[in-house]
Design a protein around this motif. Structure first.
Motif, PDB file in Angstrom:
ATOM      1  N   GLN A 127      27.803  71.838  49.170  1.00 47.24           N
ATOM      2  CA  GLN A 127      28.687  71.408  50.248  1.00 47.24           C
ATOM      3  C   GLN A 127      29.252  72.605  51.006  1.00 47.24           C
ATOM      4  N   PHE A 128      29.550  73.658  50.274  1.00 43.89           N
ATOM      5  CA  PHE A 128      30.073  74.856  50.945  1.00 43.89           C
ATOM      6  C   PHE A 128      29.006  75.493  51.820  1.00 43.89           C
ATOM      7  N   ASP A 129      27.775  75.569  51.309  1.00 47.61           N
ATOM      8  CA  ASP A 129      26.704  76.161  52.112  1.00 47.61           C
ATOM      9  C   ASP A 129      26.481  75.348  53.386  1.00 47.61           C
ATOM     10  N   ASN A 130      26.528  74.023  53.268  1.00 43.59           N
ATOM     11  CA  ASN A 130      26.340  73.160  54.437  1.00 43.59           C
ATOM     12  C   ASN A 130      27.471  73.348  55.435  1.00 43.59           C
ATOM     13  N   ALA A 131      28.709  73.405  54.924  1.00 47.28           N
ATOM     14  CA  ALA A 131      29.855  73.583  55.821  1.00 47.28           C
ATOM     15  C   ALA A 131      29.823  74.950  56.486  1.00 47.28           C
ATOM     16  N   ALA A 132      29.374  75.963  55.765  1.00 50.27           N
ATOM     17  CA  ALA A 132      29.289  77.307  56.349  1.00 50.27           C
ATOM     18  C   ALA A 132      28.234  77.333  57.452  1.00 50.27           C
ATOM     19  N   SER A 133      27.092  76.652  57.234  1.00 52.15           N
ATOM     20  CA  SER A 133      26.048  76.611  58.272  1.00 52.15           C
ATOM     21  C   SER A 133      26.544  75.878  59.509  1.00 52.15           C
ATOM     22  N   THR A 134      27.247  74.766  59.293  1.00 49.97           N
ATOM     23  CA  THR A 134      27.787  74.015  60.418  1.00 49.97           C
ATOM     24  C   THR A 134      28.767  74.870  61.219  1.00 49.97           C
ATOM     25  N   GLU A 135      29.605  75.614  60.524  1.00 52.37           N
ATOM     26  CA  GLU A 135      30.562  76.479  61.225  1.00 52.37           C
ATOM     27  C   GLU A 135      29.824  77.539  62.037  1.00 52.37           C
ATOM     28  N   THR A 136      28.736  78.077  61.490  1.00 47.57           N
ATOM     29  CA  THR A 136      27.983  79.107  62.212  1.00 47.57           C
ATOM     30  C   THR A 136      27.350  78.535  63.481  1.00 47.57           C
ATOM     31  N   ARG A 137      26.787  77.319  63.380  1.00 47.67           N
ATOM     32  CA  ARG A 137      26.192  76.693  64.557  1.00 47.67           C
ATOM     33  C   ARG A 137      27.249  76.387  65.615  1.00 47.67           C
ATOM     34  N   GLN A 138      28.388  75.869  65.177  1.00 47.80           N
ATOM     35  CA  GLN A 138      29.449  75.550  66.126  1.00 47.80           C
ATOM     36  C   GLN A 138      29.968  76.809  66.818  1.00 47.80           C
ATOM     37  N   ALA A 139      29.995  77.936  66.074  1.00 45.40           N
ATOM     38  CA  ALA A 139      30.437  79.190  66.701  1.00 45.40           C
ATOM     39  C   ALA A 139      29.454  79.636  67.776  1.00 45.40           C
ATOM     40  N   ALA A 140      28.131  79.468  67.506  1.00 45.88           N
ATOM     41  CA  ALA A 140      27.127  79.859  68.507  1.00 45.88           C
ATOM     42  C   ALA A 140      27.191  78.950  69.734  1.00 45.88           C
ATOM     43  N   LEU A 141      27.371  77.656  69.523  1.00 44.91           N
ATOM     44  CA  LEU A 141      27.486  76.727  70.642  1.00 44.91           C
ATOM     45  C   LEU A 141      28.743  76.964  71.453  1.00 44.91           C
ATOM     46  N   LEU A 142      29.830  77.375  70.752  1.00 41.35           N
ATOM     47  CA  LEU A 142      31.076  77.635  71.484  1.00 41.35           C
ATOM     48  C   LEU A 142      30.932  78.827  72.406  1.00 41.35           C
ATOM     49  N   GLU A 143      30.123  79.828  71.987  1.00 37.86           N
ATOM     50  CA  GLU A 143      29.912  80.994  72.837  1.00 37.86           C
ATOM     51  C   GLU A 143      29.135  80.609  74.110  1.00 37.86           C
ATOM     52  N   LYS A 144      28.240  79.608  73.979  1.00 38.42           N
ATOM     53  CA  LYS A 144      27.454  79.168  75.132  1.00 38.42           C
ATOM     54  C   LYS A 144      28.176  78.074  75.930  1.00 38.42           C
ATOM     55  N   LYS A 145      29.364  77.728  75.516  1.00 41.16           N
ATOM     56  CA  LYS A 145      30.176  76.726  76.189  1.00 41.16           C
ATOM     57  C   LYS A 145      29.519  75.347  76.164  1.00 41.16           C
ATOM     58  N   THR A 146      28.742  75.084  75.066  1.00 38.65           N
ATOM     59  CA  THR A 146      28.088  73.787  74.938  1.00 38.65           C
ATOM     60  C   THR A 146      28.760  72.889  73.900  1.00 38.65           C
ATOM     61  N   THR A 147      29.829  73.327  73.327  1.00 41.00           N
ATOM     62  CA  THR A 147      30.630  72.516  72.398  1.00 41.00           C
ATOM     63  C   THR A 147      32.098  72.789  72.660  1.00 41.00           C
ATOM     64  N   SER A 148      32.916  71.912  72.117  1.00 38.60           N
ATOM     65  CA  SER A 148      34.353  72.063  72.361  1.00 38.60           C
ATOM     66  C   SER A 148      35.016  72.916  71.272  1.00 38.60           C
ATOM     67  N   GLN A 149      36.202  73.396  71.645  1.00 43.85           N
ATOM     68  CA  GLN A 149      36.976  74.183  70.667  1.00 43.85           C
ATOM     69  C   GLN A 149      37.397  73.300  69.492  1.00 43.85           C
ATOM     70  N   ALA A 150      37.651  72.041  69.754  1.00 35.52           N
ATOM     71  CA  ALA A 150      38.068  71.127  68.678  1.00 35.52           C
ATOM     72  C   ALA A 150      36.951  70.939  67.654  1.00 35.52           C
ATOM     73  N   ALA A 151      35.694  70.840  68.120  1.00 30.70           N
ATOM     74  CA  ALA A 151      34.578  70.684  67.185  1.00 30.70           C
ATOM     75  C   ALA A 151      34.416  71.926  66.303  1.00 30.70           C
ATOM     76  N   PHE A 152      34.583  73.093  66.932  1.00 30.40           N
ATOM     77  CA  PHE A 152      34.493  74.331  66.131  1.00 30.40           C
ATOM     78  C   PHE A 152      35.621  74.401  65.111  1.00 30.40           C
ATOM     79  N   ASP A 153      36.862  74.042  65.519  1.00 36.61           N
ATOM     80  CA  ASP A 153      37.986  74.075  64.586  1.00 36.61           C
ATOM     81  C   ASP A 153      37.751  73.110  63.416  1.00 36.61           C
ATOM     82  N   ASN A 154      37.192  71.961  63.699  1.00 35.01           N
ATOM     83  CA  ASN A 154      36.908  70.995  62.640  1.00 35.01           C
ATOM     84  C   ASN A 154      35.868  71.547  61.662  1.00 35.01           C
TER      85      ASN A 154
END
Length: 361
Positions: free
Chosen positions: A112-139
């Motif tokens: 579960q931790f590995d999955n959550a860490a991967s999700t956080e990494t993807r959300q960080a990359a999408l946030l840099e490209k402005k294709t996701t919201s800040q709320a999704a990354f925070d979650n």
């Protein structure tokens, strides 16, 4: 009136007074009062022999830290064990299953931790490209932190389960001798229940039970000669290291522990002994009860002045002696002084006495 008849009464009175004065001058002083006395001399500070037994200074009851059914106990009373040696074991099945469950929970928490860490990494990359919201990354970041906390909890649970599993085998904390067995194979034991007792054999005590009169004469550090009852020729030195503060409710005796100085192997744990007090340099003065005059809380004796044979009343500090009707003088008298030992209630300070006999100290 006739002059002669008037002078007659005066002459009679004068003559009577003269005769009375002569009688008072001629009356001898009262004789010295006969008194039974004794010279106070120091005697043996202690002359006591006790029976007792050899016991270890360090004896520890040991038991399991977890509940279970005991399946083995390879040692018996009297066996010598080494530090780390197995003493007993309980059925480890339930503890092994708990450890397996903790291992599986840890594996799940890591996934579960590995999955959550991967999700956080993807959300960080999408946030840099402005294709996701800040709320999704925070979650995603919060889910990763929660998964990490669950993983750490699972690791702690696994460590605890493994530690519990290690408690299935009871091991000796130090080298010693098994002195008692309190549980048998097949018995279900509770945490902390004594299974057996181990004694450290190199340090041993001679343990005696002394009555109250003897306790008053003992003190920590008092030396003893300790010998085996089956072989009185074997003797070792010992010193009192502990005196029980309270008397036994039944026997009214107090337990005294005498530390033995390098006892040989023949002084085994449980052996019966004789312990004889060794007289020290500070011998004690003992006086009979009949020599004491008690006034309130004070104890006094009559001391005879050797030059005038007159008695002096002196305060003394006393303590009970082990011999009935005897007292130990802790202060107030010196060796070589003579005291009155009988009839002290009829004497007064300054009265002359005549020594009549003598009593041994």
């Amino acid at each position: 009136m006739n002059r002669r008849s008037c002078l007659a009464p005066v002459m009679v009175l004068t003559l009577t007074a003269v005769l009375a004065g002569c009688k008072q001058e001629r009356e001898p002083p009262p004789p010295p009062r006969p008194a039974l006395t004794m010279l106070v001399e120091p005697s043996a500070a202690l002359d006591m022999v006790f029976s007792g037994a050899i016991q270890p200074q360090v004896q520890t009851p040991v038991g399991f830290r977890v509940v279970g059914r005991m399946i083995s106990r390879p040692v018996n009373a009297g066996d010598r064990v080494e530090k780390g040696e197995s003493l007993a074991a309980i059925d480890p099945l339930s503890l092994e299953m708990a450890a397996r469950a903790a291992t599986a929970n840890l594996a799940s928490a890591r996934a579960q931790f590995d999955n959550a860490a991967s999700t956080e990494t993807r959300q960080a990359a999408l946030l840099e490209k402005k294709t996701t919201s800040q709320a999704a990354f925070d979650n995603a970041e919060q889910e990763r932190a929660a998964a990490r906390a669950n993983m750490e909890q699972a690791e702690a649970n696994l460590a605890k389960a493994r530690e519990q599993l290690s408690y299935a085998v009871l091991k000796a904390d130090y080298s010693g001798v098994v002195t008692a067995i309190d549980a048998e194979v097949g018995q279900t034991v509770s945490p902390g229940q004594p299974i057996l007792a181990i004694a450290e054999p190199t340090r041993r005590d001679a343990v005696i039970d002394a009555p109250g009169n003897d306790i008053d004469a003992l003190q920590v550090g008092q030396t003893f000669d300790v010998s085996l009852q089956i072989d009185p020729a074997r003797t070792v030195k010992g010193a009192v290291r502990e005196i029980a503060p309270e008397a036994d409710a039944v026997t009214r005796t107090r337990r005294v522990k005498i530390a033995l100085d390098n006892p040989p192997q023949s002084f085994r744990i449980g052996a019966t002994i004789f312990a004889r007090a060794v007289t020290g340099a500070d011998d004690m003065i003992r006086i009979p009860d009949s020599s004491l005059l008690r006034v309130g809380d004070k104890a006094q004796v009559f001391v005879v002045d050797p030059s005038s044979s007159k008695v002096e009343l002196r305060d003394v500090e006393i303590a009970p002696d082990r011999t009935p009707k005897r007292w130990i003088v802790r202060a107030g008298l010196k060796a070589g002084e003579r005291i009155v030992t009988a009839g002290v209630h009829r004497l007064t300070a300054g009265e002359s006495v005549r020594i009549y006999g003598s009593e041994a100290p």
